[in-house]
Write an enzyme that holds these catalytic residues in place. Structure first.
Site, PDB file in Angstrom:
ATOM      1  N   HIS A 251     -10.641  -2.777   3.992  1.00 24.87           N
ATOM      2  CA  HIS A 251     -11.285  -3.833   3.204  1.00 24.87           C
ATOM      3  C   HIS A 251     -12.752  -3.984   3.621  1.00 24.87           C
ATOM      4  CE1 HIS A 251      -7.515  -6.296   1.780  1.00 24.87           C
ATOM      5  NE2 HIS A 251      -7.391  -5.009   1.540  1.00 24.87           N
TER       6      HIS A 251
ATOM      7  N   GLU B  93     -27.714  13.187   5.898  1.00 23.33           N
ATOM      8  CA  GLU B  93     -27.018  14.113   6.790  1.00 23.33           C
ATOM      9  C   GLU B  93     -25.528  13.822   6.899  1.00 23.33           C
ATOM     10  OE1 GLU B  93     -28.160  16.790   8.112  1.00 23.33           O
ATOM     11  OE2 GLU B  93     -26.703  17.305   9.672  1.00 23.33           O
TER      12      GLU B  93
ATOM     13  N   CYS C  37       0.825  -1.214   0.000  1.00 22.92           N
ATOM     14  CA  CYS C  37       0.000   0.000   0.000  1.00 22.92           C
ATOM     15  C   CYS C  37       0.858   1.262   0.000  1.00 22.92           C
ATOM     16  CB  CYS C  37      -0.896   0.055   1.240  1.00 22.92           C
ATOM     17  SG  CYS C  37      -1.962  -1.358   1.461  1.00 22.92           S
TER      18      CYS C  37
ATOM     19  N   HIS D  16      -6.669   2.757   4.636  1.00 20.60           N
ATOM     20  CA  HIS D  16      -7.128   1.807   3.621  1.00 20.60           C
ATOM     21  C   HIS D  16      -7.910   0.698   4.316  1.00 20.60           C
ATOM     22  CE1 HIS D  16      -7.404  -1.051   0.466  1.00 20.60           C
ATOM     23  NE2 HIS D  16      -6.382  -1.794   0.810  1.00 20.60           N
TER      24      HIS D  16
ATOM     25  N   HIS E 180     -12.302  -4.777  -3.663  1.00 18.55           N
ATOM     26  CA  HIS E 180     -11.109  -4.694  -2.826  1.00 18.55           C
ATOM     27  C   HIS E 180     -11.367  -3.861  -1.565  1.00 18.55           C
ATOM     28  CE1 HIS E 180      -6.496  -3.698  -2.781  1.00 18.55           C
ATOM     29  NE2 HIS E 180      -7.004  -3.597  -1.586  1.00 18.55           N
TER      30      HIS E 180
END
Lengths: 260, 260, 260, 260
Positions: B129, B154, B109, B127, B211
């Site tokens: 999943h 909202e 990543c 990040h 992903h």
């Protein structure tokens, strides 16, 4: 000396009344709001700084600030406001804070919490963004309805009969929660919340379309119990909808025969 | 002396800069990444070593390593990288770590986190999943769509208006999150993530088909708030889909009438 | 001296080898099994004393007992068995325990855990009753299928390629998990589990119809990571089914163009 | 001297028997009820003060009071009652408490818990408002059914065969749980609960339509295990219903062939 309204201590303020949020008692409102909000975060009610809670102790109102991560809130983040001083303010929109946190701004929920305190004499008001609440308002929107109605569910007993009435709703009673439309600015909800309170004098909660719910009670215990019970019913209602089960039914009461 | 790029201290390195991940301050990035990731694990965002988080403090970037159980991560597991040193590197793919953990390899990543830091000046990138994110991309795939769009909820207010713009989105604004297709190797996503950033200059997040999602913000607080708000909206969107409710609606704004 | 097989120390046993389950190291198997199982309880994997976990440390196998509340288990509840001694036993069904807890009986899962250790050289095996796993087997039953198959989901990368193979599955690979039919007695599953291992030499997991799943790995880290990843995929698969989305798709790989 | 029945110590009572709820042993019923209820709150079983639990230790019955927030309960909130003294009471509806908390009223669940203790010699009885239980009763209501039936699911093994029978149900056995209709007042359920116990002599649980479930066991361990297993099955049953899968199936037993 007038305390500042900006959320930041004015430079000419020598006393920010920090003692109002300093206590060793876990039941003190300045300690209770953070611990309640941390619990609400785990329930998904105050995700992403949304939602909040406020407690009234006699004349003093304790408020979570705007934009704080609710599970990380500290007592020093709390605003304190005097209802009496607020009533004497020239403007409805101007807030008079006795104590302001050093960092955060006041919450836009403030006038809505005040409505519960002044119109209903509530001791606590909770605002959640629970997605069960939002889904219920979306389902009702498709039915062009402005009322959530459910009956014949035991958890309905978790609600009081209404303002200044003693006792709770019964199993066969219909719980009715009004829905108001959301506004672009949260504080603009206030007039519609107050209208709903006038139209539904016994309600302890108002749903806000596509937004969440406001729930109050005479004290923290009752507000939390009613908020939990309502969220339970919203979840049940969404699951009933997914299973094609109606929220309102006509059930013959079951009468016990054996007496002593 | 050039620090190693393999994730393992080179034999001729006498100093692995361990001081960069040693601090008593819980807000230090090397302490904050493990505590945030432990929280994210309970939310189902980083199951099975998937997902991760990175924090930038001025020139220094702190990164979770590859393959670590996110709820068990320790400060000593953290990589540290200099953005300035990285910019002078001959190769985009070659990493220059100031500090490497003794066990783990660098995360794939890494270049995606760096894109958020260098192209958006972000202070934190998360990040996940989250299966809500994955389900949204699957629903959109059936509609041959490369954009998640939702409005009139909202929680949309939880997002900033965009890079270098002040203020947040409004209730009636449409939140748009681009979707990029997944690649066999995670670091190959980088060019597509950067393309999406170029095409959607105001977005703070990019969905990756089948992903998960990358979400960033100017600092840890904003990245986390935006990531929570987005996950809330993804969950709501999936539930709306199950109930046959549309994500985009045309709603007449509700205007307050009572002014003071 | 032969240790008892009943789960209770034989009267002529002077040493129950309690030292085998006494350690200050939280990573010791006798400490790790209880802490892992407590975590699994919160995930709904070992509800109502169902499911369990076993760790192998070289020749020694540590096993949770039968009927224990998994979130309350203590190191002193753990059985210990020698693989070498077990191999010399005259009967497959007779267990040779080096150490037995004072209260609980051996788990019927024992021979299934041993199959993972002896046939796959696994270091840890986890058995869950996750309702996602059970629902997947029920959906497959309607399709008269004995295989769970899913592809093109990032989390598939959480699995190793197979026994004695290095590296993990890729994003486009199809994860295949065999399903065996449940038997009235759990230990009778052993021959079917072993058959499935023979037929699917690279699998790290076997689903049991209307029951749950067995997942193993070379060590605790890998077994847990694979078990979490699999449960994530089972949940996703059930939700995909509810949304009418297929588990297997034919996707054109996305190739990055920009190289350096 | 007769202890008070109001839940408040009578003015002429000099001894409220507080020692009955004071112990350093975490397994003491007065400590165990609060810790169990806190756990049940996280499972959504006792939301909004609903539900509860009671433990019998020989002649003494320990009871959670009415209206308490179950995750915040303290040992000092517990009622204690003598079964023998209660049996000598002139009225079924009059309770004889050895110890009463200073604040709370007795729970309306009390006679239902007593039914499990006196008719089944149970050691513990748990009452939940789990929405899975409520949804199952709603699904059955549409089928005009007064029985929940499920078979061929491994978790069924979590239940005993029945009162004074040894051993547990098998995988192929059908678990049958009677459903009684809810009444306006919870204590009026007692006669219907007792009728269901008479009609289903082997059941360890009774569902209450639109309300929840009562589950008991010979001791705390068995009551909790059976309650967890049942909630697991209720959740599975609702999810099976959503996926169109039947709760009862006719499955050919799988017989192992390899013996040793």
């Amino acid at each position: 000396m007038t305390p500042p309204t900006t959320g930041l201590p004015a430079e000419n303020t020598t006393d920010n009344n920090d003692h109002l949020v300093q206590s060793d008692d876990p039941e003190h409102p300045a300690n209770l709001i953070p611990s309640l909000c941390a619990k609400f975060w785990t329930l998904g009610w105050v995700t992403g700084t949304g939602g909040g809670a406020s407690i009234r102790d006699d004349d003093l109102v304790y408020l979570a600030p705007s934009g704080v991560q609710k599970e990380l809130m500290k007592p020093s983040d709390i605003y304190v406001l005097s209802l009496a001083a607020q009533a004497q303010s020239l403007s409805r929109r101007q807030r008079v804070y006795l104590r302001s946190p050093p960092v955060y701004k006041p919450s836009q929920c403030t006038p809505l919490f005040l409505a519960a305190f002044t119109k209903r004499n509530a001791g606590c008001c909770i605002h959640t963004h629970s997605h069960w609440a939002v889904l219920v308002t979306l389902i009702l929107e498709q039915q062009r309805s402005k009322e959530f109605r459910i009956n014949n569910i035991e958890q309905i007993k978790g609600f009081g009969k209404g303002f200044q009435k003693s006792g709770n709703l019964g199993y066969h009673d219909t719980l009715v929660i009004p829905v108001i439309e959301n506004t672009a600015h949260e504080e603009d909800l206030t007039e519609f919340l107050e209208e709903a309170m006038d139209k539904y004098p016994d309600t302890y909660a108002v749903l806000v379309r596509r937004h969440g719910v406001y729930v109050w009670g005479d004290n923290v215990h009752k507000a939390k119990t009613q908020c939990e019970s309502l969220d339970y019913l919203f979840q049940l209602a969404v699951e009933m909808k997914q299973l094609g089960l109606p929220w309102i039914t006509d059930i013959e009461p079951t009468i016990p025969t054996r007496k002593d």
